[in-house]
Write a protein that holds these residues in place. Structure first.
Motif, PDB file in Angstrom:
ATOM      1  N   VAL A 128      36.766  43.138  46.495  1.00  0.00           N
ATOM      2  CA  VAL A 128      37.511  44.038  45.605  1.00  0.00           C
ATOM      3  C   VAL A 128      36.864  45.419  45.577  1.00  0.00           C
ATOM      4  CG1 VAL A 128      38.209  42.129  44.114  1.00  0.00           C
ATOM      5  CG2 VAL A 128      36.201  43.475  43.527  1.00  0.00           C
ATOM      6  N   LYS A 165      45.985  52.224  46.488  1.00  0.00           N
ATOM      7  CA  LYS A 165      45.759  53.034  47.692  1.00  0.00           C
ATOM      8  C   LYS A 165      47.050  53.249  48.466  1.00  0.00           C
ATOM      9  CE  LYS A 165      40.957  51.700  47.788  1.00  0.00           C
ATOM     10  NZ  LYS A 165      40.976  50.903  46.574  1.00  0.00           N
ATOM     11  N   THR A 195      46.663  44.494  41.441  1.00  0.00           N
ATOM     12  CA  THR A 195      46.061  45.688  42.011  1.00  0.00           C
ATOM     13  C   THR A 195      44.560  45.510  42.190  1.00  0.00           C
ATOM     14  OG1 THR A 195      47.712  46.949  40.813  1.00  0.00           O
ATOM     15  CG2 THR A 195      45.936  48.186  41.789  1.00  0.00           C
ATOM     16  N   PHE A 196      43.916  44.842  41.238  1.00  0.00           N
ATOM     17  CA  PHE A 196      42.462  44.691  41.321  1.00  0.00           C
ATOM     18  C   PHE A 196      42.068  43.610  42.316  1.00  0.00           C
ATOM     19  CE2 PHE A 196      38.543  42.567  39.642  1.00  0.00           C
ATOM     20  CZ  PHE A 196      37.662  43.564  40.021  1.00  0.00           C
ATOM     21  N   ASP A 197      42.671  42.442  42.239  1.00  0.00           N
ATOM     22  CA  ASP A 197      42.220  41.316  43.058  1.00  0.00           C
ATOM     23  C   ASP A 197      43.418  40.413  43.390  1.00  0.00           C
ATOM     24  OD1 ASP A 197      40.887  39.273  44.277  1.00  0.00           O
ATOM     25  OD2 ASP A 197      39.360  39.034  42.719  1.00  0.00           O
ATOM     26  N   ARG A 235      47.894  44.978  36.797  1.00  0.00           N
ATOM     27  CA  ARG A 235      46.452  45.178  36.780  1.00  0.00           C
ATOM     28  C   ARG A 235      45.763  44.114  37.650  1.00  0.00           C
ATOM     29  NH1 ARG A 235      42.342  45.924  32.105  1.00  0.00           N
ATOM     30  NH2 ARG A 235      44.057  46.957  31.083  1.00  0.00           N
ATOM     31  N   LEU A 236      46.179  42.867  37.469  1.00  0.00           N
ATOM     32  CA  LEU A 236      45.553  41.761  38.197  1.00  0.00           C
ATOM     33  C   LEU A 236      45.790  41.881  39.703  1.00  0.00           C
ATOM     34  CD1 LEU A 236      44.064  39.044  38.071  1.00  0.00           C
ATOM     35  CD2 LEU A 236      46.277  37.930  37.873  1.00  0.00           C
ATOM     36  N   LEU A 239      41.729  51.310  32.494  1.00  0.00           N
ATOM     37  CA  LEU A 239      43.075  51.408  33.045  1.00  0.00           C
ATOM     38  C   LEU A 239      44.095  51.772  31.970  1.00  0.00           C
ATOM     39  CD1 LEU A 239      44.978  51.174  35.382  1.00  0.00           C
ATOM     40  CD2 LEU A 239      45.086  48.724  35.029  1.00  0.00           C
ATOM     41  N   ALA A 241      43.929  38.331  45.862  1.00  0.00           N
ATOM     42  CA  ALA A 241      43.628  36.954  46.260  1.00  0.00           C
ATOM     43  C   ALA A 241      43.435  36.072  45.032  1.00  0.00           C
ATOM     44  CB  ALA A 241      42.384  36.922  47.140  1.00  0.00           C
ATOM     45  N   PHE A 242      42.713  36.598  44.033  1.00  0.00           N
ATOM     46  CA  PHE A 242      42.482  35.832  42.818  1.00  0.00           C
ATOM     47  C   PHE A 242      43.803  35.563  42.099  1.00  0.00           C
ATOM     48  CE2 PHE A 242      41.248  35.356  38.328  1.00  0.00           C
ATOM     49  CZ  PHE A 242      40.305  34.361  38.453  1.00  0.00           C
ATOM     50  N   ILE A 299      55.339  40.577  42.651  1.00  0.00           N
ATOM     51  CA  ILE A 299      54.810  41.590  41.739  1.00  0.00           C
ATOM     52  C   ILE A 299      54.556  42.896  42.499  1.00  0.00           C
ATOM     53  CG2 ILE A 299      52.833  42.159  40.278  1.00  0.00           C
ATOM     54  CD1 ILE A 299      52.650  39.145  39.626  1.00  0.00           C
ATOM     55  N   LYS A 342      49.818  43.753  32.580  1.00  0.00           N
ATOM     56  CA  LYS A 342      48.762  42.770  32.860  1.00  0.00           C
ATOM     57  C   LYS A 342      48.870  42.272  34.305  1.00  0.00           C
ATOM     58  CE  LYS A 342      48.872  38.239  31.236  1.00  0.00           C
ATOM     59  NZ  LYS A 342      50.310  38.312  31.023  1.00  0.00           N
ATOM     60  N   GLU A 343      50.086  41.963  34.728  1.00  0.00           N
ATOM     61  CA  GLU A 343      50.307  41.440  36.079  1.00  0.00           C
ATOM     62  C   GLU A 343      49.963  42.501  37.130  1.00  0.00           C
ATOM     63  OE1 GLU A 343      52.217  41.047  33.483  1.00  0.00           O
ATOM     64  OE2 GLU A 343      52.388  38.877  33.247  1.00  0.00           O
ATOM     65  N   GLN A 373      46.706  35.299  43.481  1.00  0.00           N
ATOM     66  CA  GLN A 373      47.450  34.292  44.236  1.00  0.00           C
ATOM     67  C   GLN A 373      46.915  32.892  43.952  1.00  0.00           C
ATOM     68  OE1 GLN A 373      47.770  35.212  48.410  1.00  0.00           O
ATOM     69  NE2 GLN A 373      48.543  33.165  48.850  1.00  0.00           N
ATOM     70  N   LEU A 383      45.786  53.451  42.605  1.00  0.00           N
ATOM     71  CA  LEU A 383      44.768  52.401  42.569  1.00  0.00           C
ATOM     72  C   LEU A 383      44.995  51.379  43.681  1.00  0.00           C
ATOM     73  CD1 LEU A 383      44.402  51.804  38.739  1.00  0.00           C
ATOM     74  CD2 LEU A 383      42.789  52.913  40.274  1.00  0.00           C
ATOM     75  N   PHE A 430      37.400  50.278  40.502  1.00  0.00           N
ATOM     76  CA  PHE A 430      38.604  50.060  39.688  1.00  0.00           C
ATOM     77  C   PHE A 430      38.300  50.276  38.202  1.00  0.00           C
ATOM     78  CE2 PHE A 430      42.221  47.642  38.025  1.00  0.00           C
ATOM     79  CZ  PHE A 430      43.214  48.044  38.899  1.00  0.00           C
ATOM     80  N   PRO A 431      39.194  50.996  37.488  1.00  0.00           N
ATOM     81  CA  PRO A 431      38.871  51.362  36.105  1.00  0.00           C
ATOM     82  C   PRO A 431      39.029  50.223  35.096  1.00  0.00           C
ATOM     83  CG  PRO A 431      41.023  52.226  36.692  1.00  0.00           C
ATOM     84  CD  PRO A 431      40.475  51.581  37.926  1.00  0.00           C
ATOM     85  N   LEU A 477      44.970  30.418  50.564  1.00  0.00           N
ATOM     86  CA  LEU A 477      44.911  31.844  50.877  1.00  0.00           C
ATOM     87  C   LEU A 477      45.004  32.086  52.380  1.00  0.00           C
ATOM     88  CD1 LEU A 477      42.112  33.009  48.424  1.00  0.00           C
ATOM     89  CD2 LEU A 477      44.526  33.588  48.313  1.00  0.00           C
TER      90      LEU A 477
END
Lengths: 289, 440
Positions: free
Chosen positions: A105, B50, B186-188, B183-184, B244, B190-191, B202, B180-181, B193, B48, A109-110, A74
């Motif tokens: 995070v 931003k 957008t949320f996190d 969502r992942l 979501l 780093a995780f 993506i 699914k991609e 990656q 989401l 987030f919803p 990272l």
């Protein structure tokens, strides 16, 4: 000790660096990381033992999180390399679980707690396919192991800090990895949560897995962990807790600012400068929110 | 307008909305609806992530591209009003605007909002200048180009409408496939990656979808207001749900219906720009959501607050009743601790309803449950004060409860926890570590 290591001017009191071996779940070879040419990690060389709980400790800015992020690709590495079971990360990522810092995070987030844990399964689900029932069940089981089964459907902002932390750990468990890298999983959690998390970590160790944990509470290191990596940009000491967790090593790690005497000197210096916090012991200050 | 005129307008609107051949062609309505739905879905991820303001910069930055494409295509001797050519120009200059914003953020010390403000207005200004150049060069032939500023669905040919419908449908399809991609990432990110997902790719697809729906929506909604169609349905949908998946569906519905009704209204009322009509519909949906959405709506929240206030009033009343040996409800006592007249009026009823008091010939008295509840309350308050005292934190009241109160009131487990917390504050070997530990 290899000739390479022997040639280094290492103080004799340091625990010897272990030999690199492809058996080790995580081998960090002479890694240096720099942000804008300012080095954060200097020449870090470390082998994580198999089936162990390892605490990574050091003062703020010691590069603890950076070490984890650099290992996982990272953060770019200036020099050196990192291997997992003797292979580069790209070949081993299925066997590595990651718990980032909670602040990384947006908890508004919803999604529900269960949704987040399911994300640990996405890699094994693959492109385009939706989350299957089996994945959902596996995710539910991970939530259960962290005592969160009742909160599975809750939106994540409606969880307490400790519960959010446990959701992240459950997500890592859902990855079904053999090595876990956790960035401050015990930061700001209450006593009950801490106990639940430690039980889960011990359970992982008993399954032969290795867990590296960035940890802040020096007091609990001997109780919770069997290995420690003392870091302050460089590796100060690494090895079994009983060998490396000595006052001398800790003083070296924290730059000698550990004792009450040092704090008193600091407070006096502040008082001379006319700082408003003059002379008050730091523990008192910290207790006032 | 007289009665007959008004009736004709309503009748026309009805025919248009029911696809019976009113003022807007079916293709235009279908295209607008698909466009609105795709904006709702793509906008949800943008919001989401931003990127709402970034989308605004993008849409404003398309205007010089439209004008340049028109000029270039006309110079080549073709018909400058060809929609695919104009949209290509729009997309190129929109992306250029976004890149300019990113570059400014990266190479200066400006924050995103300032960079967006600068880029948005400069690009838009250039676009307006180019539009007037076009107008002065070729009087009369620029027909339709100015519709791109505020949007005019009536200017669409059925070919245009088909292009928009296909692009909107494709955006919905891609967003569904990659749900699914998205969502992942957008949320996190780093995780994602660490798991091996190509996060930049993506992300790029998500951004490309924003570009596509923005650009194809320009003709109907206009440069100025297209961002509203991306942001408002998503914002309104967020008020209705915490999931979501549902948020995407609700945003698509709000976007689709707003676009559909807006196009019909602007077709019937010929002077209304379509963009404005669509945004007004979406705005109305947002207003309704803000007021009436369950839990997050203003109405639901004021009801919750009122209920909480009543509960606190009840607890004060229980405490006052416990003071009397017979546990009677003395309205003079109560008036001292419960200030709100409304709460006082509701109190007797609420106390009975929650089983904390019962009606006797002597008036209202504490029930067993009420007595237990009142005592539990006092214990909790004492424990809290004890905790504050032991940890040395500031005491809200300024006073300090006596030390033996802590010993007698708290359960052994609580005392243990308090002592543990105390030990952490005062006995840690490391000043640094204890500071972090104690400050939550």
């Amino acid at each position: 000790m290899s000739p390479l290591h022997a040639s280094r001017s290492t103080p004799a009191t340091l625990a010897p660096f272990p030999e690199h071996s492809s058996e080790s779940p995580l081998s960090i070879h002479d890694v240096t990381v720099a942000y804008h040419s300012k080095p954060v990690l200097w020449d870090v060389d470390y082998d994580a033992p198999a089936a162990a709980l390892v605490a990574i400790v050091g003062p703020n800015g010691a590069g603890k999180s950076t070490l984890i992020k650099a290992s996982l690709g990272l953060t770019p590495i200036a020099s050196g390399r990192v291997e997992f079971w003797g292979e580069p990360y790209s070949k081993a990522r299925r066997r590595v679980g990651y718990v980032p810092q909670r602040e990384s995070v947006d908890w508004e987030f919803p999604v529900s707690a269960l949704d987040v844990v399911c994300m640990g399964r996405y890699a094994s689900i693959g492109w385009f396919r939706p989350v299957r029932r089996a994945d959902r069940d596996a995710a539910m089981e991970c939530l259960q192991r962290l005592g969160l089964a009742d909160l599975a459907q809750r939106q994540i902002s409606q969880l307490s800090g400790g519960q959010q932390q446990r959701v992240f750990i459950a997500r890592a468990l859902a990855q079904q990895a053999d090595l876990y890298l956790m960035d401050e999983p015990l930061a700001g959690v209450d006593a009950t949560t801490e106990k639940v998390i430690i039980d889960v970590l011990r359970n992982l160790r008993s399954q032969g897995k290795t867990v590296l944990v960035v940890h802040h509470d020096l007091q609990t290191v001997p109780e919770y962990f069997d290995h420690a990596l003392l870091l302050n940009a460089r590796v100060v000491a690494a090895g079994p807790v009983k060998d490396v967790f000595t006052p001398a090593n800790l003083t070296r790690t924290y730059g000698g600012r550990l004792t009450a005497l040092d704090e008193a000197a600091e407070a006096l210096a502040r008082a001379e400068r006319g700082d408003p916090l003059e002379g008050r012991p730091s523990t008192r200050r910290s207790a006032t929110p | 307008m007289n009665d007959t005129g008004l009736n004709t307008v309503w009748h026309d609107l009805w025919l248009t909305l029911t696809l019976q051949g009113g003022s807007a062609s079916r293709w235009v309505l279908v295209a607008a609806t698909l466009l609105g739905a795709s904006c709702g879905i793509v906008g949800t991820f943008a919001v989401l992530r931003k990127r709402a303001m970034m989308s605004d910069a993008l849409s404003h930055a398309t205007l010089p591209g439209i004008a340049t494409a028109y000029l270039a295509w006309t110079a080549l001797g073709r018909d400058g009003r060809s929609l695919p050519v104009l949209l290509l120009g729009a997309a190129l200059s929109g992306v250029l605007g976004v890149l300019a914003t990113q570059a400014i953020i990266r190479f200066s010390r400006l924050r995103e909002d300032a960079a967006i403000g600068a880029v948005l207005s400069v690009f838009f200004g250039v676009g307006v200048v180019l539009m007037s150049v076009i107008q002065s060069l070729s009087t009369g032939t620029q027909g339709g180009l100015h519709h791109f500023i505020l949007g005019q669905a009536a200017a669409m040919t059925s070919d245009d409408a088909r292009l928009i419908a296909i692009a909107g449908g494709a955006a919905v399809l891609i967003a569904t496939l990659l749900h699914k991609e998205f969502r992942l990432v957008t949320f996190d990110g780093a995780f994602a990656q660490v798991q091996g997902w190509p996060v930049s790719l993506i992300d790029l697809v998500m951004m490309a979808l924003v570009v596509i729906v923005t650009v194809v929506g320009l003709q109907a909604v206009g440069v100025v207001l297209i961002v509203a169609l991306l942001v408002i349905p998503a914002a309104a949908a967020r008020l209705w749900t915490d999931r979501l998946g549902r948020m995407l569906v609700i945003a698509a519905l709000i976007g689709g219906v707003s676009a559909y009704v807006g196009v019909a209204i602007s077709a019937v009322a010929h002077n209304t720009p379509t963009g404005a009509a669509i945004v007004l519909c979406a705005g109305a949906a947002f207003g309704v959501s803000l007021l009436f959405a369950p839990r997050r709506g203003l109405l639901a929240r004021s009801l919750d607050l009122a209920r909480l206030r009543l509960r606190i009033a009840c607890e004060h009343a229980l405490d006052a009743m416990l003071e009397h040996a017979d546990g009677r409800y003395d309205s003079h006592d109560i008036a001292r601790s419960v200030r709100s007249p409304l709460a006082r009026a509701l109190l007797p009823h609420s106390l009975r309803r929650w089983g904390w008091a019962r009606q006797t010939s002597d008036g209202l008295v504490l029930s067993e449950a009420g007595r237990a509840r009142a005592k539990a309350q006092r214990d909790a308050i004492a424990a809290w004060h004890g905790y504050l005292d032991v940890t040395g934190a500031a005491h809200p009241g300024g006073g300090r409860p006596s030390a033996d109160a802590v010993e007698h009131v708290l359960s052994p487990r609580m005392v243990e926890e308090i002592l543990r917390a105390t030990a952490k504050v005062s006995e840690l070997p490391s000043g640094g570590a204890s500071r972090e530990r104690a400050a939550p």
